[in-house]
Enzyme design. Sequence first.
Site, mmCIF file in Angstrom:
data_model
loop_
_atom_site.group_PDB
_atom_site.id
_atom_site.type_symbol
_atom_site.label_atom_id
_atom_site.label_comp_id
_atom_site.label_asym_id
_atom_site.label_seq_id
_atom_site.Cartn_x
_atom_site.Cartn_y
_atom_site.Cartn_z
ATOM 1 N N GLY A 1 0.816 -1.216 0.000
ATOM 2 C CA GLY A 1 0.000 0.000 0.000
ATOM 3 C C GLY A 1 0.846 1.260 0.000
ATOM 4 N N THR B 1 1.211 3.839 2.189
ATOM 5 C CA THR B 1 1.966 4.255 3.386
ATOM 6 C C THR B 1 3.131 3.315 3.646
ATOM 7 O OG1 THR B 1 -0.111 5.107 4.289
ATOM 8 C CG2 THR B 1 1.742 4.953 5.801
ATOM 9 N N ASP C 1 -7.405 -0.717 5.768
ATOM 10 C CA ASP C 1 -8.478 0.102 5.204
ATOM 11 C C ASP C 1 -9.411 0.618 6.300
ATOM 12 O OD1 ASP C 1 -7.762 -0.244 2.366
ATOM 13 O OD2 ASP C 1 -8.127 -2.337 2.818
ATOM 14 N N LYS D 1 -8.660 -5.258 5.789
ATOM 15 C CA LYS D 1 -7.590 -5.038 4.819
ATOM 16 C C LYS D 1 -8.007 -5.674 3.496
ATOM 17 C CE LYS D 1 -3.351 -5.934 6.208
ATOM 18 N NZ LYS D 1 -2.937 -4.804 5.337
ATOM 19 N N GLY E 1 -7.885 -3.719 0.335
ATOM 20 C CA GLY E 1 -8.184 -2.751 -0.717
ATOM 21 C C GLY E 1 -7.282 -2.951 -1.928
ATOM 22 N N GLU F 1 -0.787 -10.951 3.071
ATOM 23 C CA GLU F 1 -0.591 -10.081 4.230
ATOM 24 C C GLU F 1 -0.950 -10.809 5.517
ATOM 25 O OE1 GLU F 1 -1.480 -5.772 2.061
ATOM 26 O OE2 GLU F 1 -3.113 -6.837 3.035
ATOM 27 N N LYS G 1 -8.879 6.289 8.521
ATOM 28 C CA LYS G 1 -9.134 4.843 8.512
ATOM 29 C C LYS G 1 -9.722 4.351 9.837
ATOM 30 C CE LYS G 1 -7.238 4.607 4.430
ATOM 31 N NZ LYS G 1 -5.882 4.179 4.102
#
Length: 236
Positions: free
Chosen positions: A34, A36, A93, A103, A105, A112, A130
């Site tokens: 993702g 970040t 998410d 999670k 997205g 993960e 979030k």
Amino acid sequence: MSVSADPVKLMKQEVGKAAASLVKSGSIVGLGTGSTTAYTIQFLGDRLKSGELKDIVGIPTSFQSEVLAKHYGVPLTTLDAVDHIDIAIDGADEVDPNKNLIKGGGAAHTREKVVDYLAGQFIVVVDSGKLVDHLGSTFAVPVEVIPMAITPVINAIKKLGGNPELRMGVKKAGPVITDQGNMVVDVRFDTIEDPVNLEKTLNNIPGVLENGIFVNCVDLVLIGEVIDGKPSVRQM
């Protein structure tokens, strides 16, 4: 990635950096997926280059995190080659007050989940948008399904009270295909009263590989916020 004047981007960089700074030399690190966590991988690379960090190896949770790790010089290994993961850093998410997550997205939630649940310490990096009171309030639950089972799985999910929708590709005709070659069904629920049970129930539907509800696995949430135009990071 250059440092940008955009406060939201700056805030994501700060949260990513805060997480990267918690990694110690000699660690095996789960590398999340993702926007970040992309900054986390970048800052891990910077810390390795400067010599501040030594002897870390990463376990990527997606093709995206693998490509970024190679780009920023973070050495990689596989789950076959290690017997533990010291720390995993990943986005989410949605995060509820009990640190349960939705999670997926980016459709990488299966890998993960394998990596994040194995980690001795699991750190989640998010922006304050979030944070939710209840899971499912803004985000659908992604469910990874093997292609032959798509219709029976959708029917089973409807019986559970979910509203399932096959995730379609963007700039690609047809459905999104995961790194494992499967499809993703995004499921909206009116309310998720019991995320622990729903996670098990969804995974018990034959043909479901994994779903995006993550429960009882998060040690620390780093939350980025923009306050008076300046990025700040707090812990939960």
